[in-house]
Scaffold this active site. Sequence first.
Site, mmCIF file in Angstrom:
data_model
loop_
_atom_site.group_PDB
_atom_site.id
_atom_site.type_symbol
_atom_site.label_atom_id
_atom_site.label_comp_id
_atom_site.label_asym_id
_atom_site.label_seq_id
_atom_site.Cartn_x
_atom_site.Cartn_y
_atom_site.Cartn_z
ATOM 1 N N HIS A 49 0.828 -1.208 0.000
ATOM 2 C CA HIS A 49 0.000 0.000 0.000
ATOM 3 C C HIS A 49 0.861 1.256 0.000
ATOM 4 C CE1 HIS A 49 -3.315 -2.694 1.055
ATOM 5 N NE2 HIS A 49 -4.131 -1.707 0.722
ATOM 6 N N LYS A 80 -0.874 4.874 4.740
ATOM 7 C CA LYS A 80 -1.846 3.971 5.361
ATOM 8 C C LYS A 80 -1.556 3.815 6.854
ATOM 9 C CE LYS A 80 -4.146 -0.476 4.732
ATOM 10 N NZ LYS A 80 -5.463 0.119 5.010
HETATM 11 N N1 LIG Z 1 -12.830 -0.886 1.753
HETATM 12 C C1 LIG Z 1 -12.173 -0.337 0.725
HETATM 13 O O1 LIG Z 1 -12.376 -0.693 -0.452
HETATM 14 C C2 LIG Z 1 -11.182 0.734 1.012
HETATM 15 C C3 LIG Z 1 -10.937 1.087 2.299
HETATM 16 N N2 LIG Z 1 -10.068 2.091 2.592
HETATM 17 C C4 LIG Z 1 -9.991 2.460 3.994
HETATM 18 O O2 LIG Z 1 -10.684 3.692 4.157
HETATM 19 C C5 LIG Z 1 -10.099 4.419 5.251
HETATM 20 C C6 LIG Z 1 -9.770 5.837 4.780
HETATM 21 O O3 LIG Z 1 -8.743 5.780 3.823
HETATM 22 P P1 LIG Z 1 -8.172 7.118 3.150
HETATM 23 O O4 LIG Z 1 -9.271 7.864 2.495
HETATM 24 O O5 LIG Z 1 -6.997 6.706 2.368
HETATM 25 O O6 LIG Z 1 -7.698 7.919 4.455
HETATM 26 P P2 LIG Z 1 -7.456 9.496 4.616
HETATM 27 O O7 LIG Z 1 -6.558 9.637 5.798
HETATM 28 O O8 LIG Z 1 -7.053 10.100 3.323
HETATM 29 O O9 LIG Z 1 -8.904 10.058 4.984
HETATM 30 C C7 LIG Z 1 -9.550 9.841 6.181
HETATM 31 C C8 LIG Z 1 -10.408 11.053 6.484
HETATM 32 O O10 LIG Z 1 -11.231 10.735 7.591
HETATM 33 C C9 LIG Z 1 -11.303 11.886 8.411
HETATM 34 N N3 LIG Z 1 -11.722 11.507 9.749
HETATM 35 C C10 LIG Z 1 -10.962 11.194 10.824
HETATM 36 N N4 LIG Z 1 -11.758 10.928 11.876
HETATM 37 C C11 LIG Z 1 -13.033 11.065 11.452
HETATM 38 C C12 LIG Z 1 -14.301 10.935 12.078
HETATM 39 N N5 LIG Z 1 -14.412 10.655 13.380
HETATM 40 N N6 LIG Z 1 -15.407 11.130 11.325
HETATM 41 C C13 LIG Z 1 -15.324 11.493 10.026
HETATM 42 N N7 LIG Z 1 -14.150 11.641 9.377
HETATM 43 C C14 LIG Z 1 -13.021 11.427 10.093
HETATM 44 C C15 LIG Z 1 -9.912 12.492 8.333
HETATM 45 O O11 LIG Z 1 -9.925 13.868 8.747
HETATM 46 C C16 LIG Z 1 -9.596 12.301 6.866
HETATM 47 O O12 LIG Z 1 -10.016 13.400 6.094
HETATM 48 C C17 LIG Z 1 -8.902 3.599 5.714
HETATM 49 O O13 LIG Z 1 -9.287 2.792 6.818
HETATM 50 C C18 LIG Z 1 -8.596 2.697 4.511
HETATM 51 O O14 LIG Z 1 -7.983 1.500 4.886
HETATM 52 C C19 LIG Z 1 -9.392 2.745 1.615
HETATM 53 C C20 LIG Z 1 -9.558 2.410 0.307
HETATM 54 C C21 LIG Z 1 -10.483 1.382 -0.113
HETATM 55 O O1 LIG Z 2 -5.879 2.145 2.959
HETATM 56 C C1 LIG Z 2 -6.123 1.819 1.769
HETATM 57 O O2 LIG Z 2 -5.739 2.487 0.811
HETATM 58 C C2 LIG Z 2 -6.883 0.597 1.525
HETATM 59 N N1 LIG Z 2 -7.435 -0.002 2.529
HETATM 60 C C3 LIG Z 2 -8.219 -1.183 2.487
HETATM 61 C C4 LIG Z 2 -7.511 -2.286 3.232
HETATM 62 O O3 LIG Z 2 -6.963 -2.027 4.309
HETATM 63 O O4 LIG Z 2 -7.519 -3.429 2.763
HETATM 64 C C5 LIG Z 2 -8.650 -1.536 1.097
HETATM 65 C C6 LIG Z 2 -7.635 -1.279 0.046
HETATM 66 O O5 LIG Z 2 -6.615 -2.193 0.214
HETATM 67 C C7 LIG Z 2 -7.105 0.146 0.138
#
Ligand SMILES: NC(=O)C1=CN([C@@H]2O[C@H](COP(=O)(O)OP(=O)(O)OC[C@H]3O[C@@H](n4cnc5c(N)ncnc54)[C@H](O)[C@@H]3O)[C@@H](O)[C@H]2O)C=CC1
Ligand SMILES: O=C(O)C1=N[C@H](C(=O)O)C[C@H](O)C1
EC number: 1.17.1.8
Length: 265
Positions: free
Chosen positions: A155, A159
């Site tokens: 990643h 992350k």
């Molecule tokens: N399930 C999937 O397909 C995917 C999951 N993810 C997951 O999504 C999550 C976010 O990833 P990114 O966008 O890369 O992170 P990021 O760090 O870019 O964004 C997270 C955002 O959440 C905000 N935040 C923090 N606490 C909060 C709260 N209590 N309520 C609302 N917003 C809050 C932050 O200020 C920030 O703007 C991670 O856990 C990542 O692993 C990421 C990509 C795909």
């Molecule tokens: O943090 C990410 O970017 C992602 N988080 C998810 C994970 O923890 O598996 C999904 C995807 O891999 C992107």
Amino acid sequence: MVVMIKVIVAGFKGRMGKTTVQMVNENQDFELAAVYDPRATESNLNEINEYQALDVPVYSELQQIKSAGLDVWVDFTSPASVFANVKFALEQRISPVIGTTGLTDEQVGELQRLAKEKKVGGLIAPNFGISAVLLMQFAQQAAKYLPDVEIIEMHHNNKLDAPSGTALNTAKMIAKVRKEKVQGNPDEKETLPGARGADYQGMKIHSVRLPGYVAHEQVLFGGLGEALTIRQDSFDRISFMSGVAVAISKIKNYDELFVGLEHIL
Ligand SMILES: NC(=O)C1=CN([C@@H]2O[C@H](COP(=O)(O)OP(=O)(O)OC[C@H]3O[C@@H](n4cnc5c(N)ncnc54)[C@H](O)[C@@H]3O)[C@@H](O)[C@H]2O)C=CC1
Ligand SMILES: O=C(O)C1=N[C@H](C(=O)O)C[C@H](O)C1
């Protein structure tokens, strides 16, 4: 009259939140009804240059959120905040569509009980990308015949959690069909701590964090004189959006909280 699904995006200032705001805004079946992020200093999205044409309330605190009328809560926030967010959504009878990783098994269990009690449909998807969903299913199938397996996930270097939710879920799915076994030499010693990676029921998980990467996973199987490698790559966060859109469209039809996009496809 077409009734649009009213969506709130939590974490809208983040990488996934921004991509989701754009997708929801462009989908004719969805209405972007609110956004939430503690980093927000605005009270309306139209105060932000790129969203000037949108009239959408911005919340920076959970308790400010006017939940009446909201249908679906999309959450891409942080491992530390997702449990409280989803609990709030379920209590308000808003269907959660959760991409945020890092929930413990106990937290997932508690949220599933709450969803059942409230009769609210919801989804926790460790990965919304179809290539990742297929990788997990193929890996589960392969592990029936090739029980020696290691997972490498790669990643971007921003992350927060390791291993990734997808890698952990891959291991959990494999564990359902694979007899627990110790892999490698039973006498092996790490001369540098951590060299063999994390351990989930005997399966090793290795986490790589590098700039330039988005989200990638390889599942490696070894047998006698042969090996199998299954790999998927998300090169762009757009890869997650069709899965998020399907979840938003369907989730109100259910009255329980699922783990894994495959349950609603
Ligand atoms: N399930 C999937 O397909 C995917 C999951 N993810 C997951 O999504 C999550 C976010 O990833 P990114 O966008 O890369 O992170 P990021 O760090 O870019 O964004 C997270 C955002 O959440 C905000 N935040 C923090 N606490 C909060 C709260 N209590 N309520 C609302 N917003 C809050 C932050 O200020 C920030 O703007 C991670 O856990 C990542 O692993 C990421 C990509 C795909
Ligand atoms: O943090 C990410 O970017 C992602 N988080 C998810 C994970 O923890 O598996 C999904 C995807 O891999 C992107």
